[in-house]
Design an enzyme around this catalytic site. Structure first.
Site, PDB file in Angstrom:
ATOM      1  N   GLU A  27       7.504 -18.845   8.401  1.00  0.00           N
ATOM      2  CA  GLU A  27       7.187 -20.184   7.892  1.00  0.00           C
ATOM      3  C   GLU A  27       8.420 -20.971   7.474  1.00  0.00           C
ATOM      4  O   GLU A  27       8.471 -22.196   7.662  1.00  0.00           O
ATOM      5  CB  GLU A  27       6.226 -20.083   6.702  1.00  0.00           C
ATOM      6  N   GLY A  29       1.220 -16.951   9.689  1.00  0.00           N
ATOM      7  CA  GLY A  29      -0.165 -16.689   9.291  1.00  0.00           C
ATOM      8  C   GLY A  29      -0.745 -15.466   9.977  1.00  0.00           C
ATOM      9  O   GLY A  29      -1.643 -14.804   9.429  1.00  0.00           O
ATOM     10  N   ALA A  38      -0.253 -20.038  12.175  1.00  0.00           N
ATOM     11  CA  ALA A  38      -1.066 -21.254  12.031  1.00  0.00           C
ATOM     12  C   ALA A  38      -0.939 -22.113  13.286  1.00  0.00           C
ATOM     13  O   ALA A  38       0.002 -21.960  14.058  1.00  0.00           O
ATOM     14  CB  ALA A  38      -0.582 -22.036  10.813  1.00  0.00           C
TER      15      ALA A  38
END
Ligand code: NAI
Length: 715
Positions: free
Chosen positions: A123, A100, A61
């Site tokens: 993450e 991501g 991300a």
């Protein structure tokens, strides 16, 4: 953006383009949605390959978008539409597929990775969980235990491990995109039912409840108060026990709590702080990262004690030739053996050959005549360091950089003994030096930007997080540690026990409480320094030094021969010398009572809140003084030092970020309260920068530099 081209007649190639790591920004997501749609509706396209430009698949991300109003196609439906495609989609993973990026690859029907690629659901390191279906797909693909390991740690895995675990289907040694295209051609038209991961169930686990209970217990232990690893376990549990759609709902609920938590903000701050620290400039305006640095091919380490051994190993593992000098016969023999052992163990872990041939040992300082850089790690004794630097200045090439691993001493004074003080800097490593990530690079008044640049870059090459700091007693890290430790001692005098104080600090998230750290590093080290400073009075009769409160408790313990783990007794007791299992010691409790009685101190109940406020706010106050003195360039520098070198819990961002979260006004008020109660402890008096920040309305941490600049310009 994402570019679509048709190659080999029937393969649609989608290339993610967003330098440097092809992060999934709103524009890239738009691009993916558009190009996938085009490819799927193009009758000539029979299969698809997704890759990233410049040899990197996707770094995940776009963190810059967090907390902003930027919108774009959401990730989850985008990945679902790829998975639901009726033409095979192959991810060609070069470089890295993180967060991501890997979740996107998991939505594809096949994954092919280059042999040098790294993969991971990272993450958790940002206080989040893989919430674009990663927590639901990975366990279905590779099984619950392996997925739990990857998701709760966020660790990077190699392509080889990814293949072994089943994360990828193939590893390519050469051109991965070519291999993926070839593969895409071969699977065109085949059924995709079994390739859609959300359609399959997790491989069964014999006793799900027992497994998750066990994992949760372990994760809670290692997480030290971090909530993201715990949420990761809960999300994977949902994957193991619920149908996919319900699992996805749970994933989203858990993510919503994490996303708005202070912990995620702290961890993201650390991520950016690390970058800010890398862009440091000297007060002269010279920037080390743009200053020309000289390559270092051959280095020397002087003094092969605890630190010298670790530094030698770290340099050799970097590929440098190292001359390792130790003048004491017994130490010389022991050090050679110890260094060899450390190299062997390191090589075994990495699956490489130990770089023994990189090191030349000598008992003679003359052996360093042709090196490019020296790191001195002899005893912490100014007279000795000065003598060694005088000798080095005479022996070494005139342009050799001379660095000291001193943990407290004045770098300018050391440099003054050399012919080229501009080539002298401090390189303050942390024990064990081949493991700990932090390096403080200390620039003296006369250190050249080139010398700072060389030390910073060498640190980076050694895999360290290098932070440039100014010259003062203890630099940044150790200077801030002093008021923290003083408070811990004072609290003992007032009625606390080492157990109570350590429990409060560990509950807060420190890897170890103050007294366990003392026992580990040896109480005698500080005792020797205090003796040299004339602070130690046999028997510890007085509790005042130079008009300020002083606790002789540590000195008294040392007089008893209690040096910590190495003697089997310190603030705790140990089964035998060298053992690490700290147990409360009734003798110590009696000793504290007797000490209090002797000094007319009445023990009172001390809360963990008081422990935290006094230890942490005293430390933070010193951090503000450091900023005021221009020893650290900004709060980020201090925070990175504490997170990487002092076991400060990353999910609390570092001491200065923590102060910002608590509220500067509260920190100031509490310090004022404690300063009033302890007027003989000047480190509890809120410093002027803190007052100034509060007076200017407590600006957010990224605005502090402006206030600091103003303070400096008025000096
Ligand atoms: P140590 O006592 O384990 O080792 C010092 C070594 O230097 C000994 O082997 C000694 O024989 C050798 N030595 C003394 N004079 C010498 C000379 N003239 N030529 C060559 N070798 C000589 O000390 P340690 O703990 O490794 O500390 C070294 C330096 O690193 C000190 O300045 C200390 O403040 C600093 N430091 C220590 C840390 C620690 O946790 N131990 C952490 C960071 C810095």
């Amino acid at each position: 953006m994402a570019q679509f081209t048709r190659i080999s007649g029937s393969v649609g190639l989608i290339t993610l383009k967003n330098p440097p790591v092809n992060a999934l920004s709103a524009v890239v997501r738009h691009g993916i949605v558009d190009t996938v749609q085009r490819a799927l509706s193009d009758p000539q396209v029979k299969s698809l390959v997704i890759c990233g430009q410049n040899g990197i698949f996707c770094g995940g991300a776009d963190i810059k978008e967090f907390g902003t109003n930027i919108t774009g196609p959401p990730l989850i439906p985008m990945i679902h539409s790829i998975e639901a495609a009726n033409k095979p989609v192959v991810a060609a993973i070069e470089g890295s597929a993180f967060g991501g990026g890997l979740e996107l690859a998991l939505g594809c029907h096949y994954r092919i990775a280059h042999s040098k690629a790294k993969l991971g659901l990272t993450e958790v390191t940002l206080g989040l969980l893989p919430a674009a279906g990663g927590s639901q797909r990975l366990p279905r693909l590779i099984g619950v235990p392996a997925a739990l390991n990857l998701i709760t740690t966020g660790r990077h895995i190699t392509a080889a491990e990814a293949l072994q675990l089943g994360v990828v289907d193939q590893v390519a040694d050469h051109n991965t995109v070519d291999a993926a295209v070839k593969f895409a051609l071969s699977v065109a038209g085949q059924s995709l039912d079994a390739r859609r991961i959300s359609n399959i169930q997790c491989p069964p686990v014999p006793d799900v409840d027992a497994l998750f209970e066990d994992v949760m217990q372990k994760v809670r232990q290692t997480a030290r108060g971090a909530i993201a690893p715990v949420a990761c376990v809960q999300a994977v549990r949902a994957a193991a026990t619920l149908p996919y759609t319900q699992g996805m709902q749970r994933e989203q609920e858990l993510m919503a709590t994490l996303f708005t938590s202070g912990q995620a903000r702290s961890l993201q701050y650390c991520f950016f702080a690390q970058r800010v620290v890398g862009r440091w400039s000297m007060p002269s305006g010279a920037r080390w990262d743009t200053t020309k640095s000289r390559p270092i091919n051959k280095a020397a380490v002087i003094g092969l004690g605890t630190m010298g051994r670790g530094i030698t190993v770290a340099l050799a593992q970097t590929g440098l030739s190292v001359v390792a000098v130790e003048t004491h016969e017994k130490q010389f023999i022991e050090a050679k053996q110890a260094v060899s052992g450390m190299l062997e163990r390191g090589a075994k872990r990495r699956g490489t050959a130990p770089p023994h041939d990189k090191i030349t040992y000598s008992q003679n300082l003359q052996a360093v005549a042709d090196v490019d850089l020296v790191i001195e790690a002899v005893f912490e004794d100014m007279a000795l360091k000065k003598k060694v630097f005088r000798q080095l200045s005479a022996i070494c090439k005139p342009n050799a950089f001379l660095c000291s691993n001193t943990s407290t001493l004045n770098v300018d004074e050391i440099a003054s003994e050399t012919r080229h003080p501009e080539l002298v800097v401090g390189m303050h490593f942390f024990a064990p030096a081949h493991v700990m990530k932090l390096l403080e690079v200390v620039y003296g008044q006369r250190s050249s930007p080139e010398a700072v640049a060389v030390a910073m870059q060498l640190g980076k090459k050694m895999g360290k997080v290098s932070v440039a700091v100014g010259n003062c007693r203890g630099f940044v890290g150790n200077r801030m540690l002093k008021p923290y430790r003083d408070q811990a001692y004072f609290l003992l005098e007032e009625g606390a026990t080492p157990e109570l104080i350590d429990a409060a600090l560990e509950e807060f998230g420190f890897a170890m409480g103050a007294f366990k750290v003392y026992d580990l590093s040896g109480l005698d080290v500080g005792w020797r320094v205090r003796k040299e400073e004339g602070l130690v009075q046999p028997g510890g009769a007085s509790r005042i030094r130079q008009g300020h409160r002083y606790s002789p408790l540590g000195d008294l313990l040392c007089e008893q021969g209690r040096f910590g783990q190495k003697t089997g007794r310190g603030w705790y007791q140990y089964d035998k010398p060298g053992s690490r299992d700290a147990r409360p010691d009734p003798w110590l409790h009696g000793f504290l009572e007797e000490y209090r009685a002797r000094h007319g101190l009445v023990a009172r109940r001390i809360s963990s809140n008081e422990v935290l406020e006094r230890c942490l706010y005293a430390m933070i106050n010193e951090g503000f003084r450091i900023l005021e003195d221009g020893i650290a360039a900004g709060p980020e520098d201090i925070d990175i030092i504490y997170v990487f070198g002092y076991g400060w819990p990353r999910h609390r961002g570092g001491p200065m970020f923590y102060a910002n979260m608590v509220g500067l006004q509260i920190v100031q008020e509490r310090l004022e309260h404690y300063a009033q109660a302890h007027p003989d402890v000047p480190t509890l008096q809120p410093c002027s920068l803190l007052r100034r920040l509060v007076a200017s309305g407590c600006p957010p941490i990224n605005k502090w530099r402006e206030v600091i600049k103003k303070v400096h310009s008025q000096l």
